[in-house]
Design an enzyme around this catalytic site. Sequence first.
Site, PDB file in Angstrom:
ATOM      1  N   GLY A 184       0.865  -1.174   0.000  1.00  9.19           N
ATOM      2  CA  GLY A 184       0.000   0.000   0.000  1.00  9.19           C
ATOM      3  C   GLY A 184       0.895   1.215   0.000  1.00  9.19           C
ATOM      4  O   GLY A 184       1.879   1.252  -0.713  1.00  9.19           O
ATOM      5  N   CYS A 185       0.606   2.208   0.823  1.00  9.06           N
ATOM      6  CA  CYS A 185       1.479   3.365   0.831  1.00  9.06           C
ATOM      7  C   CYS A 185       1.626   3.898   2.230  1.00  9.06           C
ATOM      8  O   CYS A 185       0.714   3.829   3.033  1.00  9.06           O
ATOM      9  CB  CYS A 185       0.935   4.445  -0.101  1.00  9.06           C
ATOM     10  SG  CYS A 185       2.256   5.387  -0.831  1.00  9.06           S
ATOM     11  N   ILE A 186       2.815   4.425   2.533  1.00  6.90           N
ATOM     12  CA  ILE A 186       3.055   4.938   3.874  1.00  6.90           C
ATOM     13  C   ILE A 186       2.972   6.446   3.898  1.00  6.90           C
ATOM     14  O   ILE A 186       3.014   7.060   2.877  1.00  6.90           O
ATOM     15  CB  ILE A 186       4.417   4.484   4.428  1.00  6.90           C
ATOM     16  CG1 ILE A 186       5.521   4.675   3.392  1.00  6.90           C
ATOM     17  CG2 ILE A 186       4.343   3.041   4.849  1.00  6.90           C
ATOM     18  CD1 ILE A 186       6.897   4.339   3.895  1.00  6.90           C
TER      19      ILE A 186
END
Lengths: 105, 410
Positions: free
Chosen positions: A103-105
């Site tokens: 996903g994305c941080i």
Amino acid sequence: METMNIAGKAIELDADGHLANRNDWNENLAREIAAQEGIPELTSPHWAVINFMRTVFEKEGDAPSIRRLTKESGVDTKTLYQLFPKGPAKRAAKIAGLPKPKGCI
Amino acid sequence: MRHMLILGGGTAGTIMANKLASALDERDWRITVVDGTEEHYYQPGFLFVPFGIYRMREIVKPRRQYLPGRIKFVLSGIERIDAEKKTVMLSSGEALRYDCLIIATGADIHPEQIDGLLNEEWGRSKFDFYTPKGADRLAQFLKGWQGGKLVLSIAEMPIKCPVAPLEFLFLADAYFTERGMRDKVDIHLVTPLSGAFTKPVSSRVLGEFLERKGITVTPDFDLGRVDNKEKKLVAWDETEVSYDLLVSIPTNMGNACIARSGMGNELNFVPTNKQTLKADGLEDVFVLGDASNLPSSKAGSVAHFQSEILFQNILEHIEGRPACAHFDGHANCFIESGFGKGLLIDFNYETEPLPGEFPLPGIGPFKLLEESPINHYGKMMFRWVYWNLLLRGMELPIEAEMSMAGKRVR
């Protein structure tokens, strides 16, 4: 390191409860993980999604997002959630023996 | 004469234009920046507008003012990139040939991607704060709101500034408390993530923060549609959350010109080498900031750290040497937590946000993952740093590569 016991064999898991070693994966193991996740039977649309995820991961090093699954696997979003209730991207990745999608941080 | 073409005059494009303007010989290189609008918004400021802390006119300046004299600014949308012919077709009809291309076209919100989100209630009971218009309208609405159930909904990841939703909630808690109506407002976060944030340590710390402030979290909620009649969010698995006031962070996507060029992924982000910042499979094309598909945060601090790496790699590249500077995914974000305090997180691809102290000569140390007034001042001071140092491509006392100094590892 957490492990799960399958057919008398201890399989290592990562911090998210996904397989630590992708090479441990096989179709029987997938069925075991699916059962633990509340999916009693893996049908052919399930396998279509699982195999698509494994192919993408092999090529790109990360599991595809739901949006990409819908666009490219030929399974619409509604069906994806019926196949893998409560988060198809995460759950299908787990059954496919892949790490939790970044996903994305 | 060779041509350096930069698509996008936002944070990433402007920093790069400034750095290259002082490094590339004017006899060898001309530099062009293309953007569809004249206004450069200080995007971290959008968060403060709904609560009346900043007004919109205080966070906008002309783009051209931040580009050095030798840069040619072209005001136009971008139709298509033809990487084979090394040409960019503009909406104005003009075609620009390049020798080296930097894609810095950013990311924008797309409420039309969620069924039922964009209709006549958009701007009335449903708002965004990621656009000037959205943040302004929400500020107007909040002034007269009598209370009810406020739901902040994240449609899907990735989003720009992944900590902004949390900051919005913390500021909302403070805003309603200071107006003496906190007991009339029920505050909720509805997120596709499994907790308050992505990584274990920070997710736990920030989750505790939300709990302490009486903010309810509904995790693992994959938004399927908005039911406007019943005023509720419906997930793909048919679970529901009702709202009186919806603050939405819709799907974030890269610029449509990326899709028209056949270059993007399913969200129009350009596949990019996560270390060298070179566009995958394309010659002489680099990607900077939110436009890439990198697994780093979409944030100004990240664009800044990337710009230092990209600057080195471009100078090597145009001399025919391999790009060998490597980006480590470094991000550094202040998290405004309300009542004059803030937190700071510092992390990269491999190292999650950890507690401890963040050393900064002359000003710091700042507290990591812990609330303190100095972090709040850091955040407020940053607006000045942004306009006067960061955009101008000046050296800041924070290294592009993340440091473990001060971080506590358990």
